[in-house]
Motif scaffolding. Structure first.
Motif, PDB file in Angstrom:
ATOM      1  N   VAL A   1      24.152 -22.620 -15.013  1.00 25.74           N
ATOM      2  CA  VAL A   1      24.674 -22.294 -16.339  1.00 25.74           C
ATOM      3  C   VAL A   1      26.092 -21.732 -16.234  1.00 25.74           C
ATOM      4  O   VAL A   1      26.982 -22.118 -17.000  1.00 25.74           O
ATOM      5  CB  VAL A   1      23.737 -21.312 -17.080  1.00 25.74           C
ATOM      6  CG1 VAL A   1      24.393 -20.767 -18.333  1.00 25.74           C
ATOM      7  CG2 VAL A   1      22.430 -22.005 -17.413  1.00 25.74           C
ATOM      8  N   ARG A   2      26.339 -20.861 -15.265  1.00 19.86           N
ATOM      9  CA  ARG A   2      27.694 -20.318 -15.082  1.00 19.86           C
ATOM     10  C   ARG A   2      28.701 -21.412 -14.784  1.00 19.86           C
ATOM     11  O   ARG A   2      29.813 -21.411 -15.316  1.00 19.86           O
ATOM     12  CB  ARG A   2      27.711 -19.294 -13.957  1.00 19.86           C
ATOM     13  CG  ARG A   2      27.146 -17.971 -14.343  1.00 19.86           C
ATOM     14  CD  ARG A   2      27.323 -16.959 -13.232  1.00 19.86           C
ATOM     15  NE  ARG A   2      26.555 -15.770 -13.518  1.00 19.86           N
ATOM     16  CZ  ARG A   2      25.830 -15.121 -12.628  1.00 19.86           C
ATOM     17  NH1 ARG A   2      25.792 -15.518 -11.378  1.00 19.86           N
ATOM     18  NH2 ARG A   2      25.157 -14.051 -12.982  1.00 19.86           N
ATOM     19  N   GLU A   3      28.351 -22.345 -13.913  1.00 24.88           N
ATOM     20  CA  GLU A   3      29.266 -23.424 -13.543  1.00 24.88           C
ATOM     21  C   GLU A   3      29.533 -24.364 -14.713  1.00 24.88           C
ATOM     22  O   GLU A   3      30.660 -24.805 -14.931  1.00 24.88           O
ATOM     23  CB  GLU A   3      28.725 -24.200 -12.341  1.00 24.88           C
ATOM     24  CG  GLU A   3      28.717 -23.400 -11.061  1.00 24.88           C
ATOM     25  CD  GLU A   3      30.088 -22.895 -10.665  1.00 24.88           C
ATOM     26  OE1 GLU A   3      31.058 -23.680 -10.706  1.00 24.88           O
ATOM     27  OE2 GLU A   3      30.196 -21.705 -10.303  1.00 24.88           O
ATOM     28  N   VAL A   4      28.507 -24.679 -15.478  1.00 26.47           N
ATOM     29  CA  VAL A   4      28.681 -25.540 -16.657  1.00 26.47           C
ATOM     30  C   VAL A   4      29.586 -24.860 -17.669  1.00 26.47           C
ATOM     31  O   VAL A   4      30.513 -25.476 -18.206  1.00 26.47           O
ATOM     32  CB  VAL A   4      27.319 -25.904 -17.287  1.00 26.47           C
ATOM     33  CG1 VAL A   4      27.487 -26.507 -18.661  1.00 26.47           C
ATOM     34  CG2 VAL A   4      26.553 -26.870 -16.384  1.00 26.47           C
ATOM     35  N   LEU A   5      29.355 -23.587 -17.937  1.00 24.25           N
ATOM     36  CA  LEU A   5      30.165 -22.873 -18.928  1.00 24.25           C
ATOM     37  C   LEU A   5      31.578 -22.604 -18.431  1.00 24.25           C
ATOM     38  O   LEU A   5      32.484 -22.395 -19.240  1.00 24.25           O
ATOM     39  CB  LEU A   5      29.472 -21.580 -19.342  1.00 24.25           C
ATOM     40  CG  LEU A   5      28.158 -21.780 -20.111  1.00 24.25           C
ATOM     41  CD1 LEU A   5      27.516 -20.444 -20.424  1.00 24.25           C
ATOM     42  CD2 LEU A   5      28.361 -22.603 -21.360  1.00 24.25           C
TER      43      LEU A   5
ATOM     44  N   VAL B   1      33.340 -24.870 -17.007  1.00 26.85           N
ATOM     45  CA  VAL B   1      34.038 -26.141 -17.243  1.00 26.85           C
ATOM     46  C   VAL B   1      34.285 -26.376 -18.727  1.00 26.85           C
ATOM     47  O   VAL B   1      35.286 -26.960 -19.119  1.00 26.85           O
ATOM     48  CB  VAL B   1      33.211 -27.309 -16.657  1.00 26.85           C
ATOM     49  CG1 VAL B   1      33.810 -28.640 -17.022  1.00 26.85           C
ATOM     50  CG2 VAL B   1      33.076 -27.163 -15.159  1.00 26.85           C
ATOM     51  N   GLY B   2      33.386 -25.931 -19.569  1.00 28.10           N
ATOM     52  CA  GLY B   2      33.512 -26.184 -20.995  1.00 28.10           C
ATOM     53  C   GLY B   2      32.428 -25.448 -21.756  1.00 28.10           C
ATOM     54  O   GLY B   2      31.946 -24.413 -21.328  1.00 28.10           O
TER      55      GLY B   2
ATOM     56  N   ARG C   1      25.645 -31.736 -25.497  1.00 30.66           N
ATOM     57  CA  ARG C   1      26.703 -32.432 -24.774  1.00 30.66           C
ATOM     58  C   ARG C   1      27.697 -31.396 -24.283  1.00 30.66           C
ATOM     59  O   ARG C   1      27.892 -30.353 -24.890  1.00 30.66           O
ATOM     60  CB  ARG C   1      27.371 -33.502 -25.630  1.00 30.66           C
ATOM     61  CG  ARG C   1      28.051 -33.012 -26.841  1.00 30.66           C
ATOM     62  CD  ARG C   1      28.490 -34.164 -27.750  1.00 30.66           C
ATOM     63  NE  ARG C   1      29.375 -33.653 -28.771  1.00 30.66           N
ATOM     64  CZ  ARG C   1      30.677 -33.807 -28.781  1.00 30.66           C
ATOM     65  NH1 ARG C   1      31.258 -34.502 -27.835  1.00 30.66           N
ATOM     66  NH2 ARG C   1      31.401 -33.298 -29.733  1.00 30.66           N
ATOM     67  N   LEU C   2      28.313 -31.712 -23.166  1.00 35.36           N
ATOM     68  CA  LEU C   2      29.298 -30.819 -22.563  1.00 35.36           C
ATOM     69  C   LEU C   2      30.664 -31.188 -23.065  1.00 35.36           C
ATOM     70  O   LEU C   2      31.104 -32.329 -22.936  1.00 35.36           O
ATOM     71  CB  LEU C   2      29.258 -30.924 -21.042  1.00 35.36           C
ATOM     72  CG  LEU C   2      30.269 -30.108 -20.260  1.00 35.36           C
ATOM     73  CD1 LEU C   2      30.072 -28.622 -20.512  1.00 35.36           C
ATOM     74  CD2 LEU C   2      30.169 -30.421 -18.778  1.00 35.36           C
ATOM     75  N   VAL C   3      31.350 -30.226 -23.680  1.00 35.23           N
ATOM     76  CA  VAL C   3      32.710 -30.425 -24.176  1.00 35.23           C
ATOM     77  C   VAL C   3      33.636 -29.689 -23.215  1.00 35.23           C
ATOM     78  O   VAL C   3      33.597 -28.455 -23.129  1.00 35.23           O
ATOM     79  CB  VAL C   3      32.871 -29.886 -25.613  1.00 35.23           C
ATOM     80  CG1 VAL C   3      34.302 -30.087 -26.101  1.00 35.23           C
ATOM     81  CG2 VAL C   3      31.871 -30.543 -26.545  1.00 35.23           C
ATOM     82  N   THR C   4      34.432 -30.454 -22.464  1.00 33.11           N
ATOM     83  CA  THR C   4      35.292 -29.844 -21.461  1.00 33.11           C
ATOM     84  C   THR C   4      36.548 -29.264 -22.090  1.00 33.11           C
ATOM     85  O   THR C   4      37.010 -29.720 -23.133  1.00 33.11           O
ATOM     86  CB  THR C   4      35.684 -30.853 -20.380  1.00 33.11           C
ATOM     87  OG1 THR C   4      36.328 -31.965 -20.993  1.00 33.11           O
ATOM     88  CG2 THR C   4      34.454 -31.338 -19.635  1.00 33.11           C
ATOM     89  N   ARG C   5      37.076 -28.270 -21.430  1.00 34.31           N
ATOM     90  CA  ARG C   5      38.326 -27.647 -21.894  1.00 34.31           C
ATOM     91  C   ARG C   5      39.494 -28.534 -21.471  1.00 34.31           C
ATOM     92  O   ARG C   5      39.485 -29.126 -20.410  1.00 34.31           O
ATOM     93  CB  ARG C   5      38.476 -26.261 -21.280  1.00 34.31           C
ATOM     94  CG  ARG C   5      37.424 -25.313 -21.770  1.00 34.31           C
ATOM     95  CD  ARG C   5      37.730 -23.900 -21.287  1.00 34.31           C
ATOM     96  NE  ARG C   5      36.688 -23.008 -21.739  1.00 34.31           N
ATOM     97  CZ  ARG C   5      35.702 -22.567 -20.967  1.00 34.31           C
ATOM     98  NH1 ARG C   5      35.645 -22.904 -19.709  1.00 34.31           N
ATOM     99  NH2 ARG C   5      34.782 -21.773 -21.458  1.00 34.31           N
TER     100      ARG C   5
END
Length: 54
Positions: free
Chosen positions: A16-20, A22-23, A49-53
């Motif tokens: 969860v930390r790594e995903v957050l 990234v975006g 869905r993952l929204v990247t920065r």
């Protein structure tokens, strides 16, 4: 009691930390969430869905 609970909790926290880092996660409105059936409560699936920065 589950002997692997500590390790699985740690792995989930790291993920969860790594995903957050990234975006951010947003609900995927194209795929609705599916409720679990009784006697279990909550949701069976919650598509995100993952929204990247930029």
């Amino acid at each position: 009691m589950c002997p692997g609970r500590g390790l699985s909790t740690l792995e989930l926290r790291v993920l969860v930390r790594e995903v957050l880092a990234v975006g951010s996660l947003e609900l995927d409105v194209r795929h609705p969430a599916t409720r679990e059936e009784a006697p279990v409560a909550g949701y069976r699936t919650v598509p995100v869905r993952l929204v990247t920065r930029s």
